[in-house]
Motif scaffolding. Structure first.
Motif, mmCIF file in Angstrom:
data_model
loop_
_atom_site.group_PDB
_atom_site.id
_atom_site.type_symbol
_atom_site.label_atom_id
_atom_site.label_comp_id
_atom_site.label_asym_id
_atom_site.label_seq_id
_atom_site.Cartn_x
_atom_site.Cartn_y
_atom_site.Cartn_z
ATOM 1 N N TRP A 29 -21.970 12.164 -19.582
ATOM 2 C CA TRP A 29 -22.689 11.402 -20.492
ATOM 3 C C TRP A 29 -21.006 11.735 -22.015
ATOM 4 O O TRP A 29 -20.799 11.428 -22.835
ATOM 5 C CB TRP A 29 -23.650 11.450 -21.759
ATOM 6 N N LEU A 30 -21.099 13.548 -22.472
ATOM 7 C CA LEU A 30 -20.340 13.845 -23.354
ATOM 8 C C LEU A 30 -19.423 13.795 -22.638
ATOM 9 O O LEU A 30 -18.371 13.778 -23.525
ATOM 10 C CB LEU A 30 -20.715 15.502 -23.166
ATOM 11 N N GLN A 31 -18.982 14.043 -21.045
ATOM 12 C CA GLN A 31 -17.479 14.075 -20.608
ATOM 13 C C GLN A 31 -17.110 12.115 -21.326
ATOM 14 O O GLN A 31 -15.789 11.701 -21.980
ATOM 15 C CB GLN A 31 -16.988 14.422 -19.876
ATOM 16 N N LYS A 60 -14.050 8.175 -27.459
ATOM 17 C CA LYS A 60 -13.135 8.351 -28.379
ATOM 18 C C LYS A 60 -11.829 8.706 -28.337
ATOM 19 O O LYS A 60 -11.192 9.856 -29.614
ATOM 20 C CB LYS A 60 -14.021 9.718 -29.521
ATOM 21 N N GLY A 61 -11.172 8.930 -27.403
ATOM 22 C CA GLY A 61 -10.092 9.346 -27.414
ATOM 23 C C GLY A 61 -9.840 11.365 -27.301
ATOM 24 O O GLY A 61 -8.661 11.445 -27.101
ATOM 25 N N GLU A 62 -10.767 11.541 -27.457
ATOM 26 C CA GLU A 62 -11.127 13.475 -27.819
ATOM 27 C C GLU A 62 -10.524 13.991 -26.386
ATOM 28 O O GLU A 62 -10.674 13.332 -25.329
ATOM 29 C CB GLU A 62 -12.166 13.808 -27.476
ATOM 30 N N SER A 63 -9.493 15.276 -25.549
ATOM 31 C CA SER A 63 -9.191 15.887 -24.606
ATOM 32 C C SER A 63 -10.835 15.924 -24.209
ATOM 33 O O SER A 63 -11.191 16.465 -25.058
ATOM 34 C CB SER A 63 -8.561 17.083 -25.112
#
Length: 286
Positions: free
Chosen positions: A44-46, A52-55
């Motif tokens: 879920w975190l990934q 969000k477009g985060e790495s």
């Protein structure tokens, strides 16, 4: 004489053999109960980071088999001889070998309960394919119940395969015919889904989770639609009594969510072992 012959000819040997297998499965279920929710959380975190477009941070492998089991307190790597069902717990006197922190009683309890339940399945059904199917069914229910108690989650990774396995097993009339199994899966899901929405519209609150719908669908797929009233009635009755008892004894807030999965699982086991007899008596009365 071969092992299969012993199992077929001696009910005592069959029960003992299956109970020992159940102890070992219970040890494995402890791993599933602990790790699967953590695997879901990591996933879920990934997914959230990707949306969000985060790495996305590359994390070490973590699944049912990797890494090796460790003490949650001191991270001591557990050796194979520390993982023998029941015996290791007794030898270690219920404490970690390294840091001496007490090991949760939940671990031997799951092993013992799964072993006893497996032996009962062997006694009830006898040697054969039906016994193997019933074992798979009850082992999944044990895992789901413990996960629901711990996290109030009923993972799709167990409920959905369990539903499909039930339908496949009943293709040629396992516990019920395929027609009853398909209706049971649909009726199981829709019955709790309907209750959920009626309750939400009336109170503005969610009374249960979607995992409960999927679990009852799986139960319907295994046991057929005719067992659903018994499962729902028995699980609701026991759940209500237990919930009221917990609120009184522990002084819990009435708004605290109480997991319903274990009660559905209990109702399913009642239906699995005695459902035909109970329904026969009930319909005989009316």
């Amino acid at each position: 004489m071969s092992l299969i012959s012993h199992l077929q000819e001696s009910s005592a040997f069959l029960i003992l053999f299956v109970a020992i297998i159940g102890l070992m499965v219970g040890s494995f279920l402890n791993v599933v109960i602990y790790r699967l929710p953590k695997m879901m959380e990591r996933s879920w975190l990934q997914q959230c980071a990707e949306l969000k477009g985060e790495s996305v941070e590359t994390l070490p492998a973590f699944n049912i088999v990797t890494p090796r089991s460790t003490c949650p307190h001191c991270h001591h790597k557990i050796a194979y001889w520390e993982n023998i069902p029941i015996l290791s717990y007794l030898f270690l006197r219920g404490r970690c070998l390294e840091c001496q922190v007490p090991i949760s009683l939940r671990y031997p309890f799951v092993e013992i309960f799964t072993g006893i339940l497996s032996g009962f399945v062997a006694w009830h059904f006898g040697f054969g394919v039906t016994m193997i199917a019933a074992l798979i069914f009850v082992w999944a229910l044990v895992a789901l119940s413990a996960i629901d108690i711990d996290t109030q989650l009923l993972p799709d990774d167990i409920t959905l395969p369990l539903m499909w396995l039930g339908l496949l097993y009943n293709i040629h009339g396992g516990f019920t015919d395929l027609h009853s199994a398909v209706i049971g899966a649909a009726a199981g899901y829709l019955s709790l889904w309907t209750i959920y929405w009626v309750f939400k519209l009336v109170t503005g609150k969610e009374g249960m989770g979607y995992g409960d719908f999927k679990l009852l669908a799986a139960i319907g797929a295994w046991l057929g639609w005719s067992m659903l009233p018994l499962v729902i009635l028995s699980s609701s009755l026991v759940g209500a009594i237990a919930g009221i008892g917990l609120i009184i004894a522990a002084k819990l807030n009435k708004s605290v969510m109480i997991p319903f999965g274990p009660y559905l699982a209990g109702g399913a086991m009642i239906a699995l072992f005695w459902g035909q007899e109970i329904n026969h008596v009930y319909f005989g009365l009316f």
